[in-house]
Scaffold this motif. Structure first.
Motif, PDB file in Angstrom:
ATOM      1  N   GLU A  61      41.581  44.590  42.199  1.00 27.07           N
ATOM      2  CA  GLU A  61      40.489  43.842  42.831  1.00 27.07           C
ATOM      3  C   GLU A  61      39.197  44.657  42.780  1.00 27.07           C
ATOM      4  O   GLU A  61      38.114  44.115  42.522  1.00 27.07           O
ATOM      5  CB  GLU A  61      40.845  43.506  44.278  1.00 27.07           C
TER       6      GLU A  61
ATOM      7  N   GLN B 173      40.860  37.158  36.572  1.00 26.05           N
ATOM      8  CA  GLN B 173      40.949  37.255  38.031  1.00 26.05           C
ATOM      9  C   GLN B 173      39.675  36.765  38.704  1.00 26.05           C
ATOM     10  O   GLN B 173      39.722  36.082  39.741  1.00 26.05           O
ATOM     11  CB  GLN B 173      41.231  38.701  38.442  1.00 26.05           C
TER      12      GLN B 173
ATOM     13  N   ARG C  45      39.855  33.634  41.360  1.00 24.60           N
ATOM     14  CA  ARG C  45      39.382  33.703  42.745  1.00 24.60           C
ATOM     15  C   ARG C  45      38.300  32.666  42.990  1.00 24.60           C
ATOM     16  O   ARG C  45      38.284  31.997  44.036  1.00 24.60           O
ATOM     17  CB  ARG C  45      38.823  35.103  43.043  1.00 24.60           C
TER      18      ARG C  45
ATOM     19  N   GLU D 201      39.738  29.097  43.394  1.00 29.14           N
ATOM     20  CA  GLU D 201      40.374  28.848  44.688  1.00 29.14           C
ATOM     21  C   GLU D 201      39.335  28.498  45.747  1.00 29.14           C
ATOM     22  O   GLU D 201      39.516  27.566  46.541  1.00 29.14           O
ATOM     23  CB  GLU D 201      41.177  30.078  45.111  1.00 29.14           C
TER      24      GLU D 201
END
Length: 200
Positions: free
Chosen positions: A25, A72, A76, A79
Motif C-alpha cells: 500500500e 491496486q 481501490r 471500490e
C-alpha cells in the motif's frame, strides 16, 4: 471503473503478510504521488525503509511492481467510486456522483504518475482497460436515466461513443496536452457537460 483480476496484485501470505500488505500500500501511494520512471529499486527500498529482497517478495521486477501497484490504485478507486454511486438513487445524482467520484479518486495522482503511465505499456494497458470500463458504466447510467424519464431522449450509443472518446483522450494525456487540465479536472468538467446536456 475497473475490470482487473484479483490475481494481478500481490497477495502476501504466511508470516509477515500484514507488513508486506502494508508495504505494498505504501509503495502504491508513493508511485501515485511521485511517478515511477525515475525511481530505481534501490530508490524504492530506501524510500520504503525495506530491502530490495523484500520488494522482490512482492513482485519479481520493478516493472511487475509498478504494474501491480497501478492495478491496486484502480482497484481501490473502483471500490470507493462504486460506494459513492450506491449511496444515490436519483439518476442525475447517480451520474454526477459517479463522475465526481472518479475525479476525486484521480486527484491525488501526480501529473508525473500519469505521464509515466502513458509511457509504460503494461501500466498504460491497465489504465486503458479501466477507462473503457468506466465509459461502459457511464453508458449504463445514461440508459437508466433515460428509461426513468430523468434524461432527455438521446441516442445512447452515440452519446456513449462520444464519452468514451473523451475519456480515452483524457487517459492518453491528450486532453492534458491540449487544455492543461489534470485528469481529475477533466472528469469534473465532463460531469458538468453531461449533466447540463442530459437533464430535462
Amino acid at each position: 471503473m475497473i475490470e482487473t483480476s484479483a490475481t494481478e496484485s500481490p497477495k502476501p501470505t504466511g508470516r509477515g503478510a500484514q507488513r508486506r500488505s502494508e508495504l505494498f500500500e505504501e509503495l502504491t501511494d508513493l508511485l501515485v504521488a511521485e511517478g515511477f520512471a525515475h525511481l530505481t529499486l534501490d530508490d524504492l527500498a530506501a524510500r520504503l525503509h525495506c530491502s530490495k529482497r523484500t520488494l522482490y517478495g512482492l513482485a519479481g521486477s520493478k516493472e511487475q511492481l509498478v504494474r501491480a501497484a497501478v492495478v491496486q490504485f484502480f482497484r481501490r478507486a473502483t471500490e470507493r467510486v462504486e460506494a459513492a454511486l450506491a449511496a444515490e438513487t436519483e439518476p442525475a445524482r447517480r451520474l454526477a456522483a459517479y463522475l465526481r467520484a472518479v475525479s476525486a479518486e484521480l486527484a491525488p495522482a501526480s501529473a508525473r504518475f500519469f505521464d509515466d503511465l502513458a509511457d509504460f505499456e503494461p501500466a498504460a494497458e491497465v489504465y486503458d482497460r479501466n477507462t473503457r470500463a468506466a465509459a461502459r458504466r457511464v453508458q449504463e447510467l445514461i440508459e437508466e436515466g433515460t428509461a426513468a424519464g430523468a434524461f432527455r431522449e438521446v441516442h445512447v450509443t452515440f452519446a456513449a461513443d462520444v464519452i468514451t472518446s473523451v475519456m480515452v483522450r483524457i487517459q492518453r494525456r491528450q486532453v492534458a496536452a491540449a487544455t492543461g487540465l489534470t485528469d481529475a479536472q477533466a472528469y469534473a468538467h465532463l460531469s458538468e457537460l453531461l449533466l447540463h446536456g442530459l437533464t430535462n
